[in-house]
Design a protein around this motif. Structure first.
Motif, PDB file in Angstrom:
ATOM      1  N   TYR A  17       0.841  -1.204   0.000  1.00 49.74           N
ATOM      2  CA  TYR A  17       0.000   0.000   0.000  1.00 49.74           C
ATOM      3  C   TYR A  17       0.875   1.253   0.000  1.00 49.74           C
ATOM      4  O   TYR A  17       0.640   2.198  -0.762  1.00 49.74           O
ATOM      5  CB  TYR A  17      -0.911  -0.041   1.239  1.00 49.74           C
ATOM      6  N   SER A  42      -1.445  13.012  11.656  1.00 53.80           N
ATOM      7  CA  SER A  42      -2.586  12.237  11.178  1.00 53.80           C
ATOM      8  C   SER A  42      -2.339  10.758  11.451  1.00 53.80           C
ATOM      9  O   SER A  42      -1.196  10.304  11.471  1.00 53.80           O
ATOM     10  CB  SER A  42      -2.799  12.486   9.681  1.00 53.80           C
ATOM     11  N   GLU A  50      -3.484   7.064  10.113  1.00 54.71           N
ATOM     12  CA  GLU A  50      -4.136   6.449   8.941  1.00 54.71           C
ATOM     13  C   GLU A  50      -3.959   4.941   8.984  1.00 54.71           C
ATOM     14  O   GLU A  50      -3.322   4.397   9.880  1.00 54.71           O
ATOM     15  CB  GLU A  50      -3.501   7.007   7.649  1.00 54.71           C
ATOM     16  N   TYR A  51      -4.497   4.253   8.000  1.00 53.43           N
ATOM     17  CA  TYR A  51      -4.277   2.816   7.841  1.00 53.43           C
ATOM     18  C   TYR A  51      -4.448   2.486   6.364  1.00 53.43           C
ATOM     19  O   TYR A  51      -4.690   3.382   5.537  1.00 53.43           O
ATOM     20  CB  TYR A  51      -5.200   2.009   8.751  1.00 53.43           C
ATOM     21  N   THR A  52      -4.303   1.205   6.037  1.00 57.15           N
ATOM     22  CA  THR A  52      -4.332   0.842   4.613  1.00 57.15           C
ATOM     23  C   THR A  52      -5.732   0.994   4.001  1.00 57.15           C
ATOM     24  O   THR A  52      -5.880   0.870   2.794  1.00 57.15           O
ATOM     25  CB  THR A  52      -3.844  -0.614   4.416  1.00 57.15           C
ATOM     26  N   THR A  56      -7.275   3.827   4.211  1.00 53.73           N
ATOM     27  CA  THR A  56      -7.368   5.233   3.783  1.00 53.73           C
ATOM     28  C   THR A  56      -7.171   5.302   2.270  1.00 53.73           C
ATOM     29  O   THR A  56      -6.162   4.783   1.769  1.00 53.73           O
ATOM     30  CB  THR A  56      -6.266   6.087   4.458  1.00 53.73           C
ATOM     31  N   LYS A  74      -5.743   6.238  -1.103  1.00 53.85           N
ATOM     32  CA  LYS A  74      -4.367   6.751  -1.299  1.00 53.85           C
ATOM     33  C   LYS A  74      -4.351   8.239  -1.670  1.00 53.85           C
ATOM     34  O   LYS A  74      -3.469   8.972  -1.253  1.00 53.85           O
ATOM     35  CB  LYS A  74      -3.644   5.898  -2.348  1.00 53.85           C
ATOM     36  N   GLU A 127      -6.398  10.482  -0.670  1.00 53.48           N
ATOM     37  CA  GLU A 127      -6.655  11.258   0.548  1.00 53.48           C
ATOM     38  C   GLU A 127      -5.376  11.336   1.397  1.00 53.48           C
ATOM     39  O   GLU A 127      -5.037  12.394   1.932  1.00 53.48           O
ATOM     40  CB  GLU A 127      -7.775  10.562   1.331  1.00 53.48           C
ATOM     41  N   PHE A 128      -4.681  10.212   1.498  1.00 50.62           N
ATOM     42  CA  PHE A 128      -3.432  10.162   2.260  1.00 50.62           C
ATOM     43  C   PHE A 128      -2.401  11.084   1.598  1.00 50.62           C
ATOM     44  O   PHE A 128      -1.724  11.887   2.267  1.00 50.62           O
ATOM     45  CB  PHE A 128      -2.925   8.709   2.303  1.00 50.62           C
ATOM     46  N   LYS A 133      -2.906  14.701   2.301  1.00 50.43           N
ATOM     47  CA  LYS A 133      -2.435  15.096   3.638  1.00 50.43           C
ATOM     48  C   LYS A 133      -0.906  15.247   3.654  1.00 50.43           C
ATOM     49  O   LYS A 133      -0.375  16.152   4.287  1.00 50.43           O
ATOM     50  CB  LYS A 133      -2.889  14.073   4.683  1.00 50.43           C
ATOM     51  N   ALA A 175     -10.901   6.257  15.149  1.00 48.32           N
ATOM     52  CA  ALA A 175     -11.681   5.414  14.244  1.00 48.32           C
ATOM     53  C   ALA A 175     -11.682   3.986  14.779  1.00 48.32           C
ATOM     54  O   ALA A 175     -10.744   3.596  15.485  1.00 48.32           O
ATOM     55  CB  ALA A 175     -11.071   5.449  12.843  1.00 48.32           C
ATOM     56  N   TRP A 221     -11.009   1.198  13.418  1.00 44.17           N
ATOM     57  CA  TRP A 221      -9.903   0.354  12.977  1.00 44.17           C
ATOM     58  C   TRP A 221      -8.642   0.537  13.832  1.00 44.17           C
ATOM     59  O   TRP A 221      -7.737  -0.296  13.796  1.00 44.17           O
ATOM     60  CB  TRP A 221      -9.582   0.603  11.495  1.00 44.17           C
TER      61      TRP A 221
END
Lengths: 213, 312
Positions: A79, A192, A194-196, A198, A200, A202-203, A206, B305, B307
């Motif tokens: 990712y 921020s 995030e995780y996988t 999110t 890409k 949008e990430f 940021k 969140a 997750w």
């Protein structure tokens, strides 16, 4: 006269709209997560002692995992590889993607280097002493725990890169660990989480926001 | 033709202008929003502390645990003294079921609406009463220590209710919260509720340790708060959860665990969010007064969140 009035009105509107969007954008800034992160020391994939502050001036994406992770770590790095590709060359230069091992006993800098570079040669792996890693995970509140009662043979683990040694009897621990990806600004503040999952784009947006801050 | 063009343009201009005004309204609200957060948290915490005193002091039944807890009586006027007689006698517990804080537009005062359920006994038979009350608080509560904090109370509704299946909302419940809200107001800059906290006894003695990431500070309360202010400059604390445990080794010591949310800006005006764990160790002295021994504060990872709880 009418034309001048219209042009003047348009200019006034432009000024107002611009100032409004500035204020709104300012209000939409990514917040600093107080107490999440901070200065630490580690050893990079070239065996060099580093400090987080060595990356000052760069936006950082920080992930935790280990090379014997069969599923989530290869998926996460895949990712991150895609995410890195969405950035322009200039944006890539302003960003560092860092993978911190939670298994420093097995993941030597050299072994970690092969693993992270399998995904992208620019990615940085961080290892260190057990104490250094425990300190980093405590700073980021990155949860992890040893799953294996005793160690398991590494030959049985599905993997993207070879085992550390060719030894068939080589063993290592299995861990469960956080899936959080930490986005750090140029001063090292966490801005921020995030995780996988999110998207890409949008990430990347940021990351760009922090690059241009 | 020129006139027509201008005529055509003007609704467009009007639309842009009205959109602009809408945004301008939002933009105008931006700088005050942070101040609002500070005002909201300080007023809410101050008002809540007084409310906890009010309801806690109404619990008078002798057969409830914590019956030896005393509340410093609020500075009240005649209307409030008379109003107390409108509550039933022998109240054993009060459960606050909902609240709503609003600023009164015509003054600096605050209105705090409280819905509650009151358990009391008449001739050894338990009853429950649902009450809907509106308190008006003097806005000077935040700045003047000696004012009468509650201006008026009105009873909007009162009716019989089903029996409560709990017995934990006793005097101790209210005493802990009276203290906690006063403390939260204090750390956000309200100095008028120090007597509520019995602050004279411990404010300059208790230790305050603060852990924000790699930063660690330990000292007495005032300098530690000063250092914290450099990181969390303008904003406010809101209580998210509270848990009290008795110290296993000492029966007269208990620990209040608070989870707080702080939102605001740092020194450079950047927005900051904090999830805070405060562990407050309190000693109950022989005269039943409280003395804070230590405060330990650590900033945690906010769960933003679902997750985030996942581990793989």
């Amino acid at each position: 006269m009418l034309k001048i009035t219209i042009i003047l009105k348009m200019l006034i509107i432009l000024v107002i709209v611009n100032s409004v969007s500035y204020v709104l954008a300012d209000n939409n800034k990514l917040p600093i997560y107080s107490g999440v992160g901070g200065e630490f020391t580690a050893v990079d994939s070239n065996g060099k002692d580093i400090k987080l502050s060595d990356y000052k001036g760069k936006t950082v994406v920080l992930a935790f995992g280990y090379t014997n992770c069969a599923d989530i770590c290869p998926f996460t790095l895949g990712y991150l590889k895609q995410l890195y590709k969405t950035l322009s060359v200039e944006e890539q230069k302003q960003t560092r993607f860092i993978f911190v091992t939670i298994d420093p006993e097995y993941d030597t800098p050299e072994h970690l280097k092969a693993f992270v570079e399998f995904f992208n040669k620019d990615f940085i792996g961080l290892s260190g002493t057990k104490e250094q890693i425990e300190f980093i995970t405590s700073l980021y509140k990155a949860e992890y725990s040893d799953l294996s009662e005793g160690k398991v043979p590494t030959k049985d683990i599905r993997r993207v890169t070879p085992q550390k040694t060719g030894d068939k009897n080589e063993k290592a621990s299995l861990f469960s660990h956080t899936v959080v990806l930490y986005l750090l600004d140029k001063k090292g503040y966490t801005r921020s989480l995030e995780y996988t999952g999110t998207p890409k784009d949008e990430f990347a947006r940021k990351i760009r926001e922090l690059i241009h801050e | 033709m020129k006139y027509k063009k201008a005529y055509f343009l003007s609704p467009v201009l009007m639309m842009v202008l009205s959109t602009t005004l809408l945004f301008a309204g939002a933009a105008f609200a931006v700088p005050t929003k942070i101040e609002d957060r500070t005002e909201y948290s300080t007023s809410l915490n101050s008002v809540a502390s007084v409310i906890m005193n009010w309801y806690g002091s109404l619990i008078t039944s002798s057969d409830v645990k914590g019956g030896d807890i005393t509340f410093n009586m609020l500075n009240v006027n005649e209307q409030l003294r008379n109003y107390r007689s409108k509550y039933p006698q022998n109240i054993s517990q009060i459960v606050i079921t909902s609240t709503n804080l609003m600023k009164l537009s015509e003054s600096d005062d605050y209105q705090f609406k409280v819905k509650s359920k009151v358990t009391y006994k008449v001739n050894n038979k338990e009853h429950t009463q649902a009450r809907n009350e509106a308190f008006v608080f003097n806005g000077s509560l935040l700045t003047h220590p000696n004012i009468i904090p509650i201006k008026t109370i009105s009873l909007n509704n009162m009716e019989e209710a089903d029996k409560l299946e709990t017995n934990q909302y006793d005097q101790f419940h209210y005493k802990v919260r009276e203290f906690t809200y006063a403390w939260l107001a204090y750390i956000d800059g309200v100095k008028t509720l120090t007597s509520t906290m019995n602050a004279k006894a411990w404010l300059n003695k208790a230790t305050y340790s603060l852990k924000i990431g790699a930063e660690q500070v330990e000292g007495s309360i005032a300098p530690t708060l000063e250092k914290k202010k450099k990181l969390l400059t303008q904003g406010g604390h809101l209580l998210k959860s509270l848990d009290v445990k008795k110290d296993s080794a000492n029966t007269n010591i208990f620990v209040i665990n608070l989870i707080l949310e702080w939102k605001g800006v740092n020194q450079t005006g950047k927005p900051v969010i904090a999830k805070i764990h405060q562990k407050i160790k309190v000693k109950v002295k022989a005269d039943k007064s409280w003395e804070v021994i230590s405060i330990k504060e650590e900033h945690l990872l906010p769960i933003i969140a679902p997750w985030m709880g996942l581990v793989c």
